[in-house]
Design a protein around this motif. Structure first.
Motif, PDB file in Angstrom:
ATOM      1  N   VAL A  39       1.073  -1.314  -0.042  1.00 53.42           N
ATOM      2  CA  VAL A  39      -0.017  -0.056   0.000  1.00 53.42           C
ATOM      3  C   VAL A  39       0.961   1.261   0.087  1.00 53.42           C
ATOM      4  CG1 VAL A  39      -2.035   1.281   1.236  1.00 53.42           C
ATOM      5  CG2 VAL A  39      -1.676  -1.332   1.375  1.00 53.42           C
ATOM      6  N   PRO A  40       1.006   2.051  -1.174  1.00 58.80           N
ATOM      7  CA  PRO A  40       1.951   3.021  -1.257  1.00 58.80           C
ATOM      8  C   PRO A  40       1.475   4.224  -0.472  1.00 58.80           C
ATOM      9  CG  PRO A  40       1.067   2.635  -3.454  1.00 58.80           C
ATOM     10  CD  PRO A  40       0.508   1.444  -2.383  1.00 58.80           C
ATOM     11  N   GLN A  41       0.051   4.539  -0.627  1.00 54.86           N
ATOM     12  CA  GLN A  41      -0.426   5.865  -0.106  1.00 54.86           C
ATOM     13  C   GLN A  41      -0.840   5.809   1.449  1.00 54.86           C
ATOM     14  OE1 GLN A  41      -2.204   4.121  -2.350  1.00 54.86           O
ATOM     15  NE2 GLN A  41      -4.161   3.732  -1.552  1.00 54.86           N
ATOM     16  N   SER A  42      -1.046   6.715   2.175  1.00 57.95           N
ATOM     17  CA  SER A  42      -1.414   6.845   3.373  1.00 57.95           C
ATOM     18  C   SER A  42      -3.052   6.772   3.343  1.00 57.95           C
ATOM     19  CB  SER A  42      -1.375   8.217   4.181  1.00 57.95           C
ATOM     20  OG  SER A  42      -1.801   9.305   3.341  1.00 57.95           O
ATOM     21  N   ARG A  43      -3.391   5.905   4.359  1.00 61.06           N
ATOM     22  CA  ARG A  43      -4.934   5.626   4.470  1.00 61.06           C
ATOM     23  C   ARG A  43      -5.130   5.974   6.066  1.00 61.06           C
ATOM     24  NH1 ARG A  43      -5.316  -0.532   3.348  1.00 61.06           N
ATOM     25  NH2 ARG A  43      -3.869  -0.699   5.011  1.00 61.06           N
ATOM     26  N   VAL A  44      -6.482   6.436   6.068  1.00 64.81           N
ATOM     27  CA  VAL A  44      -7.091   7.209   7.405  1.00 64.81           C
ATOM     28  C   VAL A  44      -8.515   6.206   7.595  1.00 64.81           C
ATOM     29  CG1 VAL A  44      -7.685   9.020   8.299  1.00 64.81           C
ATOM     30  CG2 VAL A  44      -6.068   9.052   6.639  1.00 64.81           C
ATOM     31  N   GLY A  45      -8.561   6.031   8.834  1.00 65.30           N
ATOM     32  CA  GLY A  45      -9.772   5.290   9.444  1.00 65.30           C
ATOM     33  C   GLY A  45     -10.274   6.064  10.628  1.00 65.30           C
ATOM     34  N   PHE A  46     -11.823   6.214  10.792  1.00 62.85           N
ATOM     35  CA  PHE A  46     -12.333   6.981  11.822  1.00 62.85           C
ATOM     36  C   PHE A  46     -13.103   6.058  12.802  1.00 62.85           C
ATOM     37  CE2 PHE A  46     -11.874   9.559   8.026  1.00 62.85           C
ATOM     38  CZ  PHE A  46     -11.203  10.500   8.671  1.00 62.85           C
ATOM     39  N   VAL A  47     -13.052   6.172  14.102  1.00 62.51           N
ATOM     40  CA  VAL A  47     -13.840   5.403  15.132  1.00 62.51           C
ATOM     41  C   VAL A  47     -14.843   6.396  15.658  1.00 62.51           C
ATOM     42  CG1 VAL A  47     -13.854   3.900  16.948  1.00 62.51           C
ATOM     43  CG2 VAL A  47     -12.258   3.735  15.156  1.00 62.51           C
ATOM     44  N   LEU A  75       0.019  16.106   3.841  1.00 68.01           N
ATOM     45  CA  LEU A  75       0.957  16.041   5.011  1.00 68.01           C
ATOM     46  C   LEU A  75       1.018  14.954   5.429  1.00 68.01           C
ATOM     47  CD1 LEU A  75      -0.361  19.317   6.773  1.00 68.01           C
ATOM     48  CD2 LEU A  75       1.407  19.206   5.103  1.00 68.01           C
ATOM     49  N   LEU A  76       0.204  13.618   5.326  1.00 74.08           N
ATOM     50  CA  LEU A  76       0.462  12.586   6.069  1.00 74.08           C
ATOM     51  C   LEU A  76       1.530  11.747   5.454  1.00 74.08           C
ATOM     52  CD1 LEU A  76      -3.205  11.379   6.271  1.00 74.08           C
ATOM     53  CD2 LEU A  76      -1.798  12.379   8.058  1.00 74.08           C
ATOM     54  N   PRO A  77       2.255  10.903   6.134  1.00 73.32           N
ATOM     55  CA  PRO A  77       3.543  10.232   5.593  1.00 73.32           C
ATOM     56  C   PRO A  77       2.892   9.030   4.818  1.00 73.32           C
ATOM     57  CG  PRO A  77       2.971   9.455   7.918  1.00 73.32           C
ATOM     58  CD  PRO A  77       2.108  10.586   7.678  1.00 73.32           C
ATOM     59  N   PRO A  78       3.552   8.773   3.586  1.00 81.35           N
ATOM     60  CA  PRO A  78       3.116   7.693   2.951  1.00 81.35           C
ATOM     61  C   PRO A  78       3.253   6.466   3.330  1.00 81.35           C
ATOM     62  CG  PRO A  78       5.354   8.717   1.999  1.00 81.35           C
ATOM     63  CD  PRO A  78       4.757   9.372   3.164  1.00 81.35           C
ATOM     64  N   LEU A 105      -2.509  16.319  16.773  1.00 82.78           N
ATOM     65  CA  LEU A 105      -2.196  15.195  17.378  1.00 82.78           C
ATOM     66  C   LEU A 105      -1.729  14.204  16.104  1.00 82.78           C
ATOM     67  CD1 LEU A 105      -5.539  14.630  19.223  1.00 82.78           C
ATOM     68  CD2 LEU A 105      -3.357  14.724  20.396  1.00 82.78           C
ATOM     69  N   VAL A 106      -1.932  14.627  14.998  1.00 79.99           N
ATOM     70  CA  VAL A 106      -1.397  13.732  13.723  1.00 79.99           C
ATOM     71  C   VAL A 106       0.118  13.860  13.800  1.00 79.99           C
ATOM     72  CG1 VAL A 106      -1.153  13.591  11.443  1.00 79.99           C
ATOM     73  CG2 VAL A 106      -3.388  13.707  12.374  1.00 79.99           C
ATOM     74  N   GLN A 107       0.399  15.278  13.956  1.00 83.31           N
ATOM     75  CA  GLN A 107       1.989  15.622  14.108  1.00 83.31           C
ATOM     76  C   GLN A 107       2.677  14.914  15.274  1.00 83.31           C
ATOM     77  OE1 GLN A 107       3.850  17.438  11.827  1.00 83.31           O
ATOM     78  NE2 GLN A 107       5.394  16.319  12.769  1.00 83.31           N
ATOM     79  N   ALA A 108       2.035  15.081  16.435  1.00 86.59           N
ATOM     80  CA  ALA A 108       2.386  14.371  17.522  1.00 86.59           C
ATOM     81  C   ALA A 108       2.718  12.756  17.368  1.00 86.59           C
ATOM     82  CB  ALA A 108       1.753  14.681  18.859  1.00 86.59           C
ATOM     83  N   ALA A 109       1.595  12.098  16.849  1.00 88.61           N
ATOM     84  CA  ALA A 109       1.616  10.680  16.575  1.00 88.61           C
ATOM     85  C   ALA A 109       2.739  10.316  15.671  1.00 88.61           C
ATOM     86  CB  ALA A 109       0.417  10.227  16.223  1.00 88.61           C
ATOM     87  N   CYS A 110       2.809  11.118  14.625  1.00 87.13           N
ATOM     88  CA  CYS A 110       3.846  10.954  13.626  1.00 87.13           C
ATOM     89  C   CYS A 110       5.183  11.088  14.394  1.00 87.13           C
ATOM     90  CB  CYS A 110       3.798  11.879  12.281  1.00 87.13           C
ATOM     91  SG  CYS A 110       2.339  11.250  11.424  1.00 87.13           S
ATOM     92  N   ASP A 111       5.514  11.980  15.157  1.00 93.45           N
ATOM     93  CA  ASP A 111       6.877  12.287  15.723  1.00 93.45           C
ATOM     94  C   ASP A 111       6.986  11.007  16.690  1.00 93.45           C
ATOM     95  OD1 ASP A 111       6.872  14.606  14.489  1.00 93.45           O
ATOM     96  OD2 ASP A 111       6.311  15.853  16.392  1.00 93.45           O
ATOM     97  N   ARG A 112       6.173  10.557  17.456  1.00 89.57           N
ATOM     98  CA  ARG A 112       6.150   9.184  18.274  1.00 89.57           C
ATOM     99  C   ARG A 112       6.632   7.873  17.287  1.00 89.57           C
ATOM    100  NH1 ARG A 112       2.432   9.602  23.456  1.00 89.57           N
ATOM    101  NH2 ARG A 112       2.947  11.556  23.953  1.00 89.57           N
ATOM    102  N   ALA A 113       6.002   8.022  16.151  1.00 91.59           N
ATOM    103  CA  ALA A 113       6.250   6.910  15.180  1.00 91.59           C
ATOM    104  C   ALA A 113       7.822   6.870  14.319  1.00 91.59           C
ATOM    105  CB  ALA A 113       5.190   6.768  14.284  1.00 91.59           C
ATOM    106  N   GLY A 114       8.320   8.218  14.671  1.00 90.42           N
ATOM    107  CA  GLY A 114       9.534   8.458  13.959  1.00 90.42           C
ATOM    108  C   GLY A 114       9.548   8.753  12.430  1.00 90.42           C
ATOM    109  N   VAL A 115       8.174   8.991  11.843  1.00 95.01           N
ATOM    110  CA  VAL A 115       7.822   9.491  10.551  1.00 95.01           C
ATOM    111  C   VAL A 115       7.727  10.960  10.403  1.00 95.01           C
ATOM    112  CG1 VAL A 115       7.476   7.254   9.925  1.00 95.01           C
ATOM    113  CG2 VAL A 115       5.660   8.872  10.501  1.00 95.01           C
ATOM    114  N   ARG A 116       7.868  11.439   9.355  1.00 92.86           N
ATOM    115  CA  ARG A 116       7.720  13.134   8.955  1.00 92.86           C
ATOM    116  C   ARG A 116       6.343  13.045   8.626  1.00 92.86           C
ATOM    117  NH1 ARG A 116      12.030  16.855   6.522  1.00 92.86           N
ATOM    118  NH2 ARG A 116      10.822  18.946   6.515  1.00 92.86           N
ATOM    119  N   ALA A 117       5.436  14.088   9.468  1.00 93.90           N
ATOM    120  CA  ALA A 117       4.476  14.300   8.788  1.00 93.90           C
ATOM    121  C   ALA A 117       4.241  15.622   7.956  1.00 93.90           C
ATOM    122  CB  ALA A 117       3.212  14.546   9.696  1.00 93.90           C
TER     123      ALA A 117
END
Length: 117
Positions: A39-47, A75-78, A105-117
């Motif tokens: 899966v090359p693109q970013s995907r988003v789900g909502f709960v 802006l989401l990481p691929p 929160l997206v930026q903070a979660a990406c930082d924790r995951a070690g990826v650039r948003a």
């Protein structure tokens, strides 16, 4: 609107993403995790659970979150999956408050995951 290729649909994908690094506030919790290599693109789900409110309220929250995240797609990481979970106070939040929290929160979660948003 959020393009079909950028949506999480399968339970397994939601579960896998929910095991990734997260960032939360009183309104939302955001999880980010690398997706499958195919899966090359970013995907988003909502709960948005019933704790948020009745069907009308839940659907309004989902529509707002989809519109906000659609603007964040570039802006989401691929090749990463993002799950946005709404907490009950999200039902009373305005659009701009949800947008600000989602971006942060997206930026903070990406930082924790070690990826650039």
């Amino acid at each position: 609107m959020l393009p079909a290729g950028h949506r999480l649909r399968r339970r397994e994908d939601f579960a896998r993403a929910a095991r990734g690094p997260r960032s939360g506030s009183r309104l939302l919790v955001v999880h980010v995790r690398a997706s499958q290599p195919t899966v090359p693109q970013s995907r988003v789900g909502f709960v948005v659970s019933k704790a948020v409110g009745n069907a009308v309220t839940r659907n309004r929250v989902k529509r707002r979150l989809r519109a906000i995240v659609a603007g964040l797609l570039p802006l989401l990481p691929p090749a990463h999956d993002v799950v946005v979970r709404a907490n009950p106070p999200a039902a009373d939040a305005g659009y701009t408050e949800l947008e600000t929290e989602t971006r942060r929160l997206v930026q903070a979660a990406c930082d924790r995951a070690g990826v650039r948003a």
